[in-house]
Design a protein around this motif. Structure first.
Motif, mmCIF file in Angstrom:
data_model
loop_
_atom_site.group_PDB
_atom_site.id
_atom_site.type_symbol
_atom_site.label_atom_id
_atom_site.label_comp_id
_atom_site.label_asym_id
_atom_site.label_seq_id
_atom_site.Cartn_x
_atom_site.Cartn_y
_atom_site.Cartn_z
ATOM 1 N N ARG A 1 12.971 -2.167 1.348
ATOM 2 C CA ARG A 1 11.860 -1.960 0.476
ATOM 3 C C ARG A 1 12.068 -2.333 -0.893
ATOM 4 O O ARG A 1 10.999 -2.794 -1.481
ATOM 5 N N ARG A 2 13.394 -2.163 -1.400
ATOM 6 C CA ARG A 2 13.580 -2.432 -2.851
ATOM 7 C C ARG A 2 13.463 -3.767 -3.123
ATOM 8 O O ARG A 2 13.207 -4.479 -3.864
ATOM 9 N N ALA B 1 11.489 -5.836 -1.262
ATOM 10 C CA ALA B 1 9.978 -6.330 -1.184
ATOM 11 C C ALA B 1 9.359 -5.839 -2.825
ATOM 12 O O ALA B 1 8.846 -6.638 -3.112
ATOM 13 N N ALA B 2 9.872 -4.839 -3.174
ATOM 14 C CA ALA B 2 9.465 -4.396 -4.603
ATOM 15 C C ALA B 2 9.933 -5.468 -5.630
ATOM 16 O O ALA B 2 9.046 -5.805 -6.513
ATOM 17 N N ALA B 3 11.191 -5.954 -5.476
ATOM 18 C CA ALA B 3 11.789 -6.971 -6.285
ATOM 19 C C ALA B 3 10.855 -8.178 -6.249
ATOM 20 O O ALA B 3 10.699 -8.906 -7.403
ATOM 21 N N ALA B 4 10.497 -8.474 -4.996
ATOM 22 C CA ALA B 4 9.767 -9.815 -4.594
ATOM 23 C C ALA B 4 8.292 -9.665 -5.292
ATOM 24 O O ALA B 4 7.891 -10.710 -5.822
ATOM 25 N N THR B 5 7.914 -8.485 -5.424
ATOM 26 C CA THR B 5 6.267 -8.367 -5.924
ATOM 27 C C THR B 5 6.336 -8.830 -7.487
ATOM 28 O O THR B 5 5.470 -9.249 -7.958
ATOM 29 N N LEU C 1 2.582 -7.006 0.927
ATOM 30 C CA LEU C 1 3.899 -6.533 1.750
ATOM 31 C C LEU C 1 3.481 -6.127 3.092
ATOM 32 O O LEU C 1 4.330 -5.915 3.978
ATOM 33 N N PHE D 1 13.251 -7.512 -15.226
ATOM 34 C CA PHE D 1 13.791 -8.433 -14.047
ATOM 35 C C PHE D 1 12.682 -9.588 -13.694
ATOM 36 O O PHE D 1 13.234 -10.715 -13.170
ATOM 37 N N LEU E 1 4.892 0.531 -6.725
ATOM 38 C CA LEU E 1 4.596 1.246 -5.310
ATOM 39 C C LEU E 1 4.914 2.845 -5.523
ATOM 40 O O LEU E 1 5.548 3.321 -6.582
ATOM 41 N N PRO F 1 4.575 -12.115 -1.420
ATOM 42 C CA PRO F 1 4.438 -11.459 -2.708
ATOM 43 C C PRO F 1 4.845 -12.111 -3.998
ATOM 44 O O PRO F 1 4.317 -11.884 -5.097
ATOM 45 N N LEU G 1 11.268 2.400 -6.392
ATOM 46 C CA LEU G 1 12.120 1.366 -5.660
ATOM 47 C C LEU G 1 12.643 0.323 -7.001
ATOM 48 O O LEU G 1 12.573 -0.693 -6.728
#
Lengths: 268, 267
Positions: B152-153, B155-159, A68, A120, A103, A94, A107
């Motif tokens: 950022r949500r 980005a978190a989903a992408a991880t 990230l 998900f 994190l 990522p 989120l």
């Protein structure tokens, strides 16, 4: 790159566990005059705690491992995969790193239920809804939040959201775990349950785990080794007990004192 | 001190509407609204505005996403270009459309050669005129909505292994849904009221291009009571759009989004 998905005859795709190995990283991130420069090695099946004060760089290090935050120098290698290498201009995005990331701000996707949040990653990889949901329910049950499975994420309390976020990270069968303050919002019993789930997962799957925390008790309970990060640099390394027994900086000494004062005898 | 001009502003906005309602021929309102010519215009207006709105959504949401999120050089230039039709007098838009797609214009002539029909003075021209004037409203509203969601949500989903497109579908667009709905409502209302560009580019042919605003304008000379009745109908439609927009979408969903952020720090 190894194919992460395999076709199951006549059915939707199932997510195969990601190939794992030792995590070997040297992350350098510059922000103006501030520099994070941290070497980190986590053998497969081990937990390394990154301990340090706020602003010390531990969350940035974790974000860099997750892809990230871009590296200004250094590398991230996991098993025989290179996830990032600044010199070779390699930067796997990522979504293709196959990591389990939680994190600090969790989120979750607010309009999805707890269960949908945990499913998900597996749904995104094309897994059948029923299979992904079963996996999600197992993890929610293990973390004692199964009663919130149908609750939309924006209605979860901070502690519930954190447990759902942890379940979401574990659900993708990641090649490594990257957890940023995963127990901070949990009460004592929730913390015990969540630590046990993480420990069992690491031992069972043999993945390396990075645990970012400012709580020495987390490190003592879970971590094989500890790295103390202050001002963007490692100031002490060793086993959790060795670090606790001989603090190298006032910050660590303060943590030890706080731990002794708070709950004498909790360290076993 | 400020109350007097404020009250004046309110009067300026509301007094004409009060006059419209006062002039309404309530007695034979029903029969006037149900006249075939009025129903034709109403049907044409509703269908063209609906088609224009769908068209705006199909191309406008992607454009809004690009403006809000993509790593784009000259983003502010593109945004400024998108805004031009917003500030342009609609009649100029109609002239511009004619110069592009008219029978003697290069593109229009080519289209006519291929398909045998010209675009101007057809129902398609109505839809294009409405889309031209309404699209900027949608793009700006949706860009604001997407820009307001927490990156950022995503980005978190992408991880978790989700591709960019999957994240857009499952995280970004649902979070921006209230803004998209509001933008679509605004877009629909603007398309419904379109007059200048439509008259210039599509003309006023009953059944094919005479939408409600054109019918109102025409009736004002020949049958003022009919014009008032149709105007009232448009007023009711506009207020209905506003109510749906505020009541269901704005209130309901933004409320949900503003609720306690998932992953707060308190136990």
């Amino acid at each position: 790159m190894t194919p992460v998905l395999r076709r199951v005859a006549g059915r939707a795709r199932a997510l195969a566990p990601a190939p794992t190995g030792d995590l070997d990283a040297h992350v350098v991130v510059r922000r103006g005059t501030w520099t994070l420069d941290l070497a980190l090695t986590v053998p497969a099946g081990r937990v390394v705690a990154v301990l340090g004060p706020n602003g010390g760089g531990k969350s940035t290090a974790l974000a860099a491992l997750a892809g990230l935050v871009r590296l200004d120098a250094g590398h991230v290698r996991l098993g025989d995969r290179t996830l990032a290498d600044a010199a070779a201009d390699v930067d796997v995005p990522p979504e293709r790193r196959r990591l389990g990331v939680l994190l600090q701000d969790v989120l979750l996707v607010p309009h999805l239920t707890a269960r949908e949040n945990v499913a998900f990653g597996r749904r995104a990889a094309g897994e059948h809804a029923g299979d992904a949901r079963r996996r999600a329910d197992d993890l929610l049950a293990a973390l004692a939040v199964e009663d919130r499975a149908r609750t939309r994420a924006h209605r979860l309390s901070g502690g519930q959201a954190q447990r759902v976020g942890l379940a979401r990270a574990l659900a993708v069968d990641p090649a490594a775990l990257l957890l940023d303050e995963p127990f901070a919002a949990l009460d004592a019993s929730g913390r015990t349950v969540a630590r046990a789930v993480v420990e069992r997962h690491v031992r069972a799957t043999g993945v390396p785990a990075v645990l970012v925390t400012h709580d020495l008790a987390d490190a003592l309970a879970l971590a094989d080794d500890v790295v103390v990060v202050e001002h963007g640099r490692a100031v002490q390394r060793g086993t959790a007990h060795a670090v606790a027994a001989a603090p190298a900086t006032p910050y660590v000494a303060g943590l030890v004192a706080a731990l002794d004062g708070r709950a004498p005898g909790v360290v076993t | 001190m400020l109350l007097v001009p404020a009250a004046l502003a309110l009067v300026l906005l509301l007094a004409p509407l009060v006059a419209l309602v006062a002039a309404t021929p309530w007695g034979d309102l029903g029969s006037r609204v149900l006249e075939p010519a009025v129903l034709d215009a109403l049907r044409l207006s509703l269908t063209t505005a609906a088609v224009s709105t769908v068209l705006c959504l199909l191309v406008g949401v992607p454009l809004a996403w690009v403006l809000a999120r993509a790593d784009l050089r000259g983003r502010s230039l593109v945004r400024a270009l998108v805004t031009v039709p917003l500030v342009l007098p609609p009649v100029v838009g109609g002239v511009a459309l004619l110069l592009l797609l008219g029978r003697r214009a290069p593109v229009g002539r080519q289209l006519e050669a291929w398909f045998g029909v010209g675009v101007p003075f057809t129902t398609l021209a109505v839809v294009l005129a409405q889309t031209f004037v309404a699209l900027p409203f949608l793009v700006l509203a949706v860009e604001g909505a997407i820009g307001g969601t927490d990156e950022r949500r995503e980005a978190a989903a992408a991880t978790l292994g989700a591709s960019r497109w999957y994240v857009v579908r499952r995280v970004t667009l649902p979070a921006a849904a209230p803004g998209i709905a509001a933008g679509a409502a605004l877009c629909f209302a603007r398309a419904l009221g379109e007059f200048g560009a439509t008259l210039t580019f599509a003309g006023s042919f009953p059944g094919t291009t005479r939408t409600m605003p054109l019918a109102v304008h025409l009736a004002l000379d020949t049958d003022p009571d009919a014009a008032v009745a149709m105007s009232l109908l448009l007023l009711v439609l506009s207020v209905a759009v506003l109510l749906v927009m505020r009541g269901r979408w704005m209130g309901g969903l933004t409320g949900a989004r503003d609720a306690a952020p998932a992953g707060g720090r308190s136990p």
